[in-house]
Design an enzyme around this catalytic site. Sequence first.
Site, PDB file in Angstrom:
ATOM      1  N   CYS A   1      -4.257   1.827  -8.453  1.00  0.00           N
ATOM      2  CA  CYS A   1      -4.479   0.369  -8.430  1.00  0.00           C
ATOM      3  C   CYS A   1      -5.948  -0.030  -8.476  1.00  0.00           C
ATOM      4  CB  CYS A   1      -3.810  -0.235  -7.201  1.00  0.00           C
ATOM      5  SG  CYS A   1      -2.017  -0.102  -7.282  1.00  0.00           S
TER       6      CYS A   1
ATOM      7  N   ARG B   1       0.863  -1.187   0.000  1.00  0.00           N
ATOM      8  CA  ARG B   1       0.000   0.000   0.000  1.00  0.00           C
ATOM      9  C   ARG B   1       0.891   1.225   0.000  1.00  0.00           C
ATOM     10  NH1 ARG B   1      -2.025  -1.040   5.751  1.00  0.00           N
ATOM     11  NH2 ARG B   1       0.134  -1.710   5.777  1.00  0.00           N
TER      12      ARG B   1
END
Length: 481
Positions: free
Chosen positions: A278, A169
């Site tokens: 993403c 992340r």
Amino acid sequence: MSTLPPASPSPERAPRLTVIGTGYLGATHAVAMAYLGFEVLGVDIDQRKVDLLNEGTVPFFEPGLPEKLDEALASGRLRFTTDLDEAAEFGDVHFVCVGTPQQMGSEAADLRFVDSAFTELARRITRKVLLVGKSTVPIGTAERLTTLVQEISPLGAELEVAWNPEFLREGFAVQDTLHPDRLVFGVTSAWAEDRLRAAFEPILAEGTPLIVTDLATAELVKSAANSFLATKISYINAMSEVCEATGADVIRLAEALGLDERIGSKFLKPGLGFGGGCLPKDIRSFKHRAEELGIGEAVAFLGEVDAINVRRRLRTVALIRQVAGGDLMGVRVAALGAAFKPDSDDVRDAPALDVARMLYLEGAIVSVYDPEASVNAHRVYPDLEYAASLDQALAGAEVTVLLTEWQEFRTADPAQMGEQVRTRTVVDTRNALDADRFRAAGWDYWALGRPHTAPVPVPVVASNRSQAAGRVVDKSADLPC
Ligand code: UDX
């Protein structure tokens, strides 16, 4: 975050690594692997990026990465280059970390960079090495690339491709790379598995769970994981829509749902929805690939997940228009945040910036402030006004909108903020502010999916006369300087 490096790799087994593509994923992977004790060569076609990295400058904002880059460069184990010949000569295991953005005019992933990285490398490979893809790709890509590289490489059929999806992340990239919650190796031989085990030896030594699988499953793990996360976010945002229509409170609802261990509270935060490089493009590309495979029905729900997410932005603009009195023309809006999430300067498909742009297009005078993403945001939307500080963005604002939940905004003093604005009206699109504190400081606090409560009346003072009249904006009054 743990700062101790795990066990170093055993020198006799440690492969020399290259990392092709030095964006958010590749730069972090290269630095982390060098930090763990491997010899690493980072490769990029962008000379500027390579120069910056060699000088010890991370070309994007990622907490903790600059310090680790310094350490890795000082160790002498990490270098960056644009030279693929050098990379092919150097590496025993090559990690391909280039981007797979959404294609223009299609929901499919654009695989040009991946194809180019694999083929350019393959035509230079003359000894047995492993090519490993880390980029998120449609299922079947690794198999297709295997055929392609074996045709091109002087090594022929001996050249193997493996897939090792990355789950990091942004904002936690260093931690997620050094201490991932799992590793996935998609391989076609015991030799490839052994090479990957050697490349991740220090991380495996920590007891990190490992799933060894075929290529297609490894590719699917990433698409499935991101789809699940996106679905969870859109699920709670769909519930928010129900709350908006019924007067129920989505925050209390999410709290109650999250306490069920089978559901869990993570990724159940209602608000402006997901963005970034993403989740949005990955669910679209997954759906597109499923349709190509003739199994579109299986993931058709992802279209709904996407639609709910896009609707968040429109509903947010509608709420801001409503609290501004029904018309945004000439209304001064302080837009707090531009990045797709806090602790990142990434504005790819950023809900915050999208909302700011829509407000601007409706005639609002939007002043955007983001602690880290303003430069990137300005590059994408130069027409918006960018403030140098929170106070500057708030100056004279008739509506204040929290769009990205940076710590700086969550901890700012509502009373002090109130001194800067013209009207104490705040729309909290991330449900990140303390509503009671804002109300107590005389703010009219609004959030989608939560019942609206009138602010606590505050004494009228000369500098904030307009807010005493509630949320009605007096556009004729002079703005404070
Ligand atoms: C994501 C995945 O988490 C990661 O595993 C994968 O490798 C890449 O994609 P990232 O894009 O860095 O990582 O962001 P993430 O932290 O997942 O957040 C995505 C978006 O969802 C952000 O815009 C965030 O604001 C939003 N979000 C997240 C919510 O709206 N609600 C939540 O509860 C959680």
